[in-house]
Write a protein that holds these residues in place. Sequence first.
Motif, mmCIF file in Angstrom:
data_model
loop_
_atom_site.group_PDB
_atom_site.id
_atom_site.type_symbol
_atom_site.label_atom_id
_atom_site.label_comp_id
_atom_site.label_asym_id
_atom_site.label_seq_id
_atom_site.Cartn_x
_atom_site.Cartn_y
_atom_site.Cartn_z
ATOM 1 N N GLY A 66 0.788 -1.220 0.000
ATOM 2 C CA GLY A 66 0.000 0.000 0.000
ATOM 3 C C GLY A 66 0.822 1.273 0.000
ATOM 4 N N ARG A 67 2.137 1.156 0.207
ATOM 5 C CA ARG A 67 3.005 2.336 0.224
ATOM 6 C C ARG A 67 4.027 2.320 -0.905
ATOM 7 N N PHE A 68 4.508 1.139 -1.275
ATOM 8 C CA PHE A 68 5.533 1.002 -2.306
ATOM 9 C C PHE A 68 4.916 0.393 -3.562
ATOM 10 N N THR A 69 5.463 0.775 -4.710
ATOM 11 C CA THR A 69 5.023 0.219 -5.989
ATOM 12 C C THR A 69 6.236 -0.131 -6.836
ATOM 13 N N ILE A 70 6.265 -1.371 -7.301
ATOM 14 C CA ILE A 70 7.335 -1.809 -8.197
ATOM 15 C C ILE A 70 6.820 -1.765 -9.626
ATOM 16 N N SER A 71 7.679 -1.361 -10.547
ATOM 17 C CA SER A 71 7.323 -1.332 -11.959
ATOM 18 C C SER A 71 8.596 -1.550 -12.775
ATOM 19 N N ARG A 72 8.422 -1.769 -14.068
ATOM 20 C CA ARG A 72 9.580 -1.981 -14.928
ATOM 21 C C ARG A 72 9.310 -1.410 -16.306
ATOM 22 N N ALA A 73 10.396 -1.040 -16.966
ATOM 23 C CA ALA A 73 10.350 -0.574 -18.348
ATOM 24 C C ALA A 73 11.345 -1.420 -19.119
ATOM 25 N N ASN A 74 10.868 -2.450 -19.775
ATOM 26 C CA ASN A 74 11.769 -3.386 -20.456
ATOM 27 C C ASN A 74 12.534 -2.708 -21.587
ATOM 28 N N ALA A 75 11.927 -1.730 -22.206
ATOM 29 C CA ALA A 75 12.623 -1.022 -23.284
ATOM 30 C C ALA A 75 13.814 -0.227 -22.761
ATOM 31 N N LYS A 76 13.797 0.092 -21.467
ATOM 32 C CA LYS A 76 14.900 0.854 -20.851
ATOM 33 C C LYS A 76 15.767 -0.020 -19.960
ATOM 34 N N ASN A 77 15.474 -1.322 -19.902
ATOM 35 C CA ASN A 77 16.234 -2.246 -19.048
ATOM 36 C C ASN A 77 16.287 -1.755 -17.596
ATOM 37 N N THR A 78 15.179 -1.268 -17.117
ATOM 38 C CA THR A 78 15.148 -0.636 -15.801
ATOM 39 C C THR A 78 13.925 -1.095 -15.002
ATOM 40 N N VAL A 79 14.144 -1.302 -13.714
ATOM 41 C CA VAL A 79 13.066 -1.575 -12.775
ATOM 42 C C VAL A 79 13.070 -0.452 -11.735
ATOM 43 N N TYR A 80 11.879 -0.102 -11.269
ATOM 44 C CA TYR A 80 11.716 1.020 -10.351
ATOM 45 C C TYR A 80 11.046 0.562 -9.053
ATOM 46 N N LEU A 81 11.287 1.330 -8.007
ATOM 47 C CA LEU A 81 10.563 1.144 -6.758
ATOM 48 C C LEU A 81 10.133 2.523 -6.284
ATOM 49 N N GLN A 82 8.840 2.808 -6.414
ATOM 50 C CA GLN A 82 8.288 4.058 -5.926
ATOM 51 C C GLN A 82 7.917 3.863 -4.461
ATOM 52 N N MET A 83 8.482 4.682 -3.602
ATOM 53 C CA MET A 83 8.272 4.548 -2.164
ATOM 54 C C MET A 83 7.586 5.801 -1.640
ATOM 55 N N ASN A 84 6.385 5.635 -1.141
ATOM 56 C CA ASN A 84 5.607 6.744 -0.599
ATOM 57 C C ASN A 84 5.358 6.535 0.888
ATOM 58 N N SER A 85 4.960 7.604 1.556
ATOM 59 C CA SER A 85 4.651 7.543 2.994
ATOM 60 C C SER A 85 5.773 6.861 3.763
ATOM 61 N N LEU A 86 6.976 7.279 3.502
ATOM 62 C CA LEU A 86 8.139 6.630 4.110
ATOM 63 C C LEU A 86 8.157 6.811 5.619
ATOM 64 N N LYS A 87 8.666 5.786 6.285
ATOM 65 C CA LYS A 87 8.759 5.753 7.744
ATOM 66 C C LYS A 87 10.222 5.565 8.146
ATOM 67 N N PRO A 88 10.591 5.966 9.352
ATOM 68 C CA PRO A 88 11.974 5.748 9.793
ATOM 69 C C PRO A 88 12.383 4.275 9.715
ATOM 70 N N GLU A 89 11.461 3.364 9.917
ATOM 71 C CA GLU A 89 11.791 1.941 9.852
ATOM 72 C C GLU A 89 12.044 1.452 8.426
ATOM 73 N N ASP A 90 11.828 2.295 7.434
ATOM 74 C CA ASP A 90 12.202 1.959 6.058
ATOM 75 C C ASP A 90 13.679 2.222 5.787
ATOM 76 N N THR A 91 14.366 2.810 6.737
ATOM 77 C CA THR A 91 15.791 3.089 6.588
ATOM 78 C C THR A 91 16.566 1.791 6.410
ATOM 79 N N ALA A 92 17.322 1.709 5.307
ATOM 80 C CA ALA A 92 18.063 0.486 4.983
ATOM 81 C C ALA A 92 18.854 0.716 3.707
ATOM 82 N N VAL A 93 19.711 -0.237 3.400
ATOM 83 C CA VAL A 93 20.299 -0.315 2.065
ATOM 84 C C VAL A 93 19.345 -1.146 1.209
#
Length: 123
Positions: A66-93
Amino acid sequence: QVQLVESGGGLVQAGGSLRLSCAASGGAFSNYAMGWFRQAPGKEREFVAAISWSGSNTAYGDSVKGRFTISRANAKNTVYLQMNSLKPEDTAVYYCAARRTMLAYTVDAYAYWGQGTQVIVSS
């Protein structure tokens, strides 16, 4: 062999948003399911999200649904992670990973990994 490079990490305040990108090279990107994992200090690497080769199937860890969305663009060889409503506990590598065939939820299922990008969420 696929090489993966993540970008887009940084410092953000709680409630803010970031979009991570993972650029792939060296392989037929559309043949690979892609995943995002994260690892906080002193903790095990954790499943965040995954997407099938076509983008038609996605999966999310319970802590990000409900907060993060994964998507990809195969034509660009790229995958994305849209992160919304971030919380301190999302802190990480955050790590991008690739595997052939179906998406998966475990670290061991992925053969190829990027070097990671740091995300810090301040309270």
